[in-house]
Design a protein around this motif. Structure first.
Motif, PDB file in Angstrom:
ATOM      1  N   LEU A 157      70.729  -1.861 -28.436  1.00 20.28           N
ATOM      2  CA  LEU A 157      70.263  -0.486 -28.554  1.00 20.28           C
ATOM      3  C   LEU A 157      68.815  -0.457 -29.004  1.00 20.28           C
ATOM      4  O   LEU A 157      67.994   0.282 -28.451  1.00 20.28           O
ATOM      5  CB  LEU A 157      71.136   0.276 -29.551  1.00 20.28           C
ATOM      6  N   GLN A 158      68.482  -1.276 -30.004  1.00 17.53           N
ATOM      7  CA  GLN A 158      67.106  -1.299 -30.487  1.00 17.53           C
ATOM      8  C   GLN A 158      66.140  -1.764 -29.403  1.00 17.53           C
ATOM      9  O   GLN A 158      65.077  -1.186 -29.199  1.00 17.53           O
ATOM     10  CB  GLN A 158      66.986  -2.224 -31.698  1.00 17.53           C
ATOM     11  N   ALA A 159      66.517  -2.815 -28.668  1.00 19.25           N
ATOM     12  CA  ALA A 159      65.657  -3.331 -27.611  1.00 19.25           C
ATOM     13  C   ALA A 159      65.467  -2.302 -26.504  1.00 19.25           C
ATOM     14  O   ALA A 159      64.363  -2.123 -25.976  1.00 19.25           O
ATOM     15  CB  ALA A 159      66.256  -4.617 -27.038  1.00 19.25           C
ATOM     16  N   THR A 160      66.536  -1.581 -26.156  1.00 15.25           N
ATOM     17  CA  THR A 160      66.447  -0.552 -25.119  1.00 15.25           C
ATOM     18  C   THR A 160      65.523   0.583 -25.550  1.00 15.25           C
ATOM     19  O   THR A 160      64.706   1.073 -24.756  1.00 15.25           O
ATOM     20  CB  THR A 160      67.844   0.011 -24.811  1.00 15.25           C
ATOM     21  N   GLN A 161      65.634   0.991 -26.805  1.00 11.91           N
ATOM     22  CA  GLN A 161      64.759   2.054 -27.318  1.00 11.91           C
ATOM     23  C   GLN A 161      63.303   1.600 -27.337  1.00 11.91           C
ATOM     24  O   GLN A 161      62.392   2.384 -27.037  1.00 11.91           O
ATOM     25  CB  GLN A 161      65.214   2.450 -28.723  1.00 11.91           C
ATOM     26  N   ALA A 162      63.072   0.335 -27.681  1.00  6.71           N
ATOM     27  CA  ALA A 162      61.709  -0.186 -27.686  1.00  6.71           C
ATOM     28  C   ALA A 162      61.119  -0.211 -26.278  1.00  6.71           C
ATOM     29  O   ALA A 162      59.952   0.136 -26.068  1.00  6.71           O
ATOM     30  CB  ALA A 162      61.695  -1.593 -28.288  1.00  6.71           C
ATOM     31  N   VAL A 163      61.938  -0.595 -25.303  1.00  8.51           N
ATOM     32  CA  VAL A 163      61.476  -0.607 -23.907  1.00  8.51           C
ATOM     33  C   VAL A 163      61.138   0.807 -23.448  1.00  8.51           C
ATOM     34  O   VAL A 163      60.130   1.024 -22.755  1.00  8.51           O
ATOM     35  CB  VAL A 163      62.547  -1.237 -22.993  1.00  8.51           C
ATOM     36  N   ASP A 164      61.947   1.782 -23.834  1.00  7.53           N
ATOM     37  CA  ASP A 164      61.657   3.176 -23.494  1.00  7.53           C
ATOM     38  C   ASP A 164      60.311   3.607 -24.071  1.00  7.53           C
ATOM     39  O   ASP A 164      59.501   4.247 -23.394  1.00  7.53           O
ATOM     40  CB  ASP A 164      62.760   4.092 -24.027  1.00  7.53           C
ATOM     41  N   ALA A 165      60.088   3.267 -25.345  1.00  5.92           N
ATOM     42  CA  ALA A 165      58.844   3.661 -26.008  1.00  5.92           C
ATOM     43  C   ALA A 165      57.635   3.027 -25.324  1.00  5.92           C
ATOM     44  O   ALA A 165      56.620   3.693 -25.077  1.00  5.92           O
ATOM     45  CB  ALA A 165      58.894   3.266 -27.480  1.00  5.92           C
ATOM     46  N   LEU A 166      57.743   1.754 -24.998  1.00 10.63           N
ATOM     47  CA  LEU A 166      56.635   1.065 -24.331  1.00 10.63           C
ATOM     48  C   LEU A 166      56.417   1.607 -22.923  1.00 10.63           C
ATOM     49  O   LEU A 166      55.269   1.758 -22.475  1.00 10.63           O
ATOM     50  CB  LEU A 166      56.922  -0.434 -24.285  1.00 10.63           C
ATOM     51  N   GLY A 167      57.508   1.910 -22.221  1.00  8.67           N
ATOM     52  CA  GLY A 167      57.387   2.475 -20.877  1.00  8.67           C
ATOM     53  C   GLY A 167      56.704   3.822 -20.896  1.00  8.67           C
ATOM     54  O   GLY A 167      55.851   4.118 -20.037  1.00  8.67           O
ATOM     55  N   ASN A 168      57.039   4.653 -21.874  1.00  8.83           N
ATOM     56  CA  ASN A 168      56.404   5.963 -21.998  1.00  8.83           C
ATOM     57  C   ASN A 168      54.921   5.819 -22.302  1.00  8.83           C
ATOM     58  O   ASN A 168      54.094   6.584 -21.795  1.00  8.83           O
ATOM     59  CB  ASN A 168      57.089   6.783 -23.093  1.00  8.83           C
ATOM     60  N   TRP A 169      54.579   4.833 -23.131  1.00  7.26           N
ATOM     61  CA  TRP A 169      53.171   4.605 -23.440  1.00  7.26           C
ATOM     62  C   TRP A 169      52.402   4.167 -22.189  1.00  7.26           C
ATOM     63  O   TRP A 169      51.319   4.692 -21.906  1.00  7.26           O
ATOM     64  CB  TRP A 169      53.032   3.539 -24.525  1.00  7.26           C
ATOM     65  N   VAL A 170      52.950   3.211 -21.451  1.00  3.89           N
ATOM     66  CA  VAL A 170      52.278   2.734 -20.236  1.00  3.89           C
ATOM     67  C   VAL A 170      52.073   3.879 -19.253  1.00  3.89           C
ATOM     68  O   VAL A 170      51.040   3.959 -18.574  1.00  3.89           O
ATOM     69  CB  VAL A 170      53.095   1.605 -19.579  1.00  3.89           C
ATOM     70  N   SER A 171      53.029   4.803 -19.197  1.00  2.00           N
ATOM     71  CA  SER A 171      52.943   5.917 -18.245  1.00  2.00           C
ATOM     72  C   SER A 171      51.832   6.892 -18.590  1.00  2.00           C
ATOM     73  O   SER A 171      51.304   7.570 -17.704  1.00  2.00           O
ATOM     74  CB  SER A 171      54.278   6.673 -18.200  1.00  2.00           C
ATOM     75  N   THR A 172      51.472   6.985 -19.859  1.00  5.36           N
ATOM     76  CA  THR A 172      50.502   8.001 -20.282  1.00  5.36           C
ATOM     77  C   THR A 172      49.147   7.430 -20.699  1.00  5.36           C
ATOM     78  O   THR A 172      48.184   8.184 -20.826  1.00  5.36           O
ATOM     79  CB  THR A 172      51.075   8.816 -21.454  1.00  5.36           C
ATOM     80  N   ALA A 173      49.062   6.124 -20.938  1.00  6.27           N
ATOM     81  CA  ALA A 173      47.798   5.530 -21.382  1.00  6.27           C
ATOM     82  C   ALA A 173      46.731   5.655 -20.295  1.00  6.27           C
ATOM     83  O   ALA A 173      47.009   5.512 -19.104  1.00  6.27           O
ATOM     84  CB  ALA A 173      48.016   4.059 -21.728  1.00  6.27           C
ATOM     85  N   LYS A 174      45.510   5.924 -20.714  1.00  7.52           N
ATOM     86  CA  LYS A 174      44.394   6.128 -19.774  1.00  7.52           C
ATOM     87  C   LYS A 174      43.672   4.809 -19.529  1.00  7.52           C
ATOM     88  O   LYS A 174      42.542   4.591 -19.974  1.00  7.52           O
ATOM     89  CB  LYS A 174      43.445   7.183 -20.324  1.00  7.52           C
ATOM     90  N   PHE A 175      44.319   3.931 -18.787  1.00  2.62           N
ATOM     91  CA  PHE A 175      43.766   2.597 -18.580  1.00  2.62           C
ATOM     92  C   PHE A 175      42.482   2.608 -17.747  1.00  2.62           C
ATOM     93  O   PHE A 175      41.717   1.652 -17.800  1.00  2.62           O
ATOM     94  CB  PHE A 175      44.804   1.701 -17.895  1.00  2.62           C
ATOM     95  N   THR A 176      42.261   3.644 -16.956  1.00  2.00           N
ATOM     96  CA  THR A 176      41.087   3.677 -16.083  1.00  2.00           C
ATOM     97  C   THR A 176      40.004   4.601 -16.624  1.00  2.00           C
ATOM     98  O   THR A 176      39.047   4.909 -15.913  1.00  2.00           O
ATOM     99  CB  THR A 176      41.486   4.128 -14.666  1.00  2.00           C
TER     100      THR A 176
END
Length: 306
Positions: A157-176
């Motif tokens: 459960l903890q690992a799944t929640q961490a993956v969700d958090a990281l995925g949400n960050w990657v989706s919104t981060a302004k890499f360009t």
């Protein structure tokens, strides 16, 4: 870093602590008496490791999570494995070229000149492809987590929640973002200059202590780049709280709570006392398995058949 040593260091940095520029060399490891005092209680051992992660003190981290005999093995293994196989001429040339490029007097300007024309194209591609890539990546990783037989339900459960958090960050981060890209280039170049290695031979000739210091500099640079894009490792480390749930003379269970990208997470970790210090139980068991595998006799060859 050798494969074996990298596994130990990664486990130390991520597994035990459970938290997956402008700075000079990271501070030296604290005196043994100070390190021992920090690890004298189960929760203190956890927080000592977190403190080393925050300052980039990789050698201090290794000392805090490994018993003295295992720490000595890790140091000996590093030097042995680093020079086990000779580097190819191609690897040497590539290393020298990259370091020269990153440390040149006009490195920032040259790298920006190469990157700037590509940003608009990258931005369009990421806007179109990133949602699908993130969704696929999260699905694959989460499926792997659920199939992992070594994790219990709470850890899954903890690992799944961490993956969700990281995925949400990657989706919104302004890499360009151009401004962030320029700042990132400066951090990378400053970090390369502080590492101050011109050739691969120089890197392979480093002592364990020198190498850990260089790794610490690289880690601090990476932290600063991630922070630019909204992922503050320091914020996560600062949020860590450790509470000893139970303890006797030789074992303890500690609850570790922290926030990853504004997602509250918690886990329980079993610790074992050796001498007057506490260490992660899973870490010690993993080291025992590794040592047993290394000394196990090789299987006898199959008999020849006519």
């Amino acid at each position: 870093m050798s494969t074996k040593f990298a596994r130990v260091a990664l486990a130390a940095a991520l597994g035990f602590a459970l938290v997956g520029c402008g700075k000079d060399e990271p501070p030296a490891a604290p005196p043994p008496a100070v390190a021992a005092k920090a690890a004298a209680t189960p929760d203190g051992a956890i927080l000592a490791s977190v403190g080393h992660l925050k300052t980039g003190n990789i050698d201090g981290l290794m000392q805090s999570v490994l018993p003295p005999d295992e720490y000595a093995k890790a140091k000996a293994e590093y030097s042995k494995e680093m020079n086990k196989e000779p580097a190819s001429e191609e690897d040497k040339a590539k290393f020298a070229e990259n370091m020269a490029k990153l440390t040149a007097a006009d490195a920032e300007a040259q790298l920006w000149a190469e990157l700037e024309p590509k940003l608009k194209e990258m931005d369009a591609q990421m806007a179109q492809q990133m949602p699908m890539m993130v969704a696929m990546g999260k699905g694959f990783i989460q499926s792997s987590i659920q199939q992992n037989q070594e994790l219990n339900e709470a850890q899954k459960l903890q690992a799944t929640q961490a993956v969700d958090a990281l995925g949400n960050w990657v989706s919104t981060a302004k890499f360009t973002d151009p401004g962030l890209a320029q700042k990132s280039i400066k951090i990378v170049c400053d970090t390369a200059r502080k590492i101050n290695l011109k050739t691969l031979d120089e890197a392979r000739a480093l002592s364990y202590e020198q190498a850990m210091s260089k790794f610490g500099v690289a880690y601090l640079g990476l932290k600063d780049v991630l922070a630019l894009y909204g992922f503050s490792i320091d914020q996560t480390l600062d949020s860590v709280k450790a509470e000893t749930l139970s303890s006797d003379a030789t074992t303890a269970k500690v609850k570790i709570s922290y926030s990853l990208l504004n997602t509250p997470l918690s886990a329980e970790s079993d610790l074992v006392k050796l001498g007057d210090r506490w260490y992660g139980k899973e870490m010690l068991e993993g080291l025992k398995k590794k040592d047993a595998a290394e000394v196990a006799p090789a299987p006898a060859p199959a008999p020849a058949t006519n």
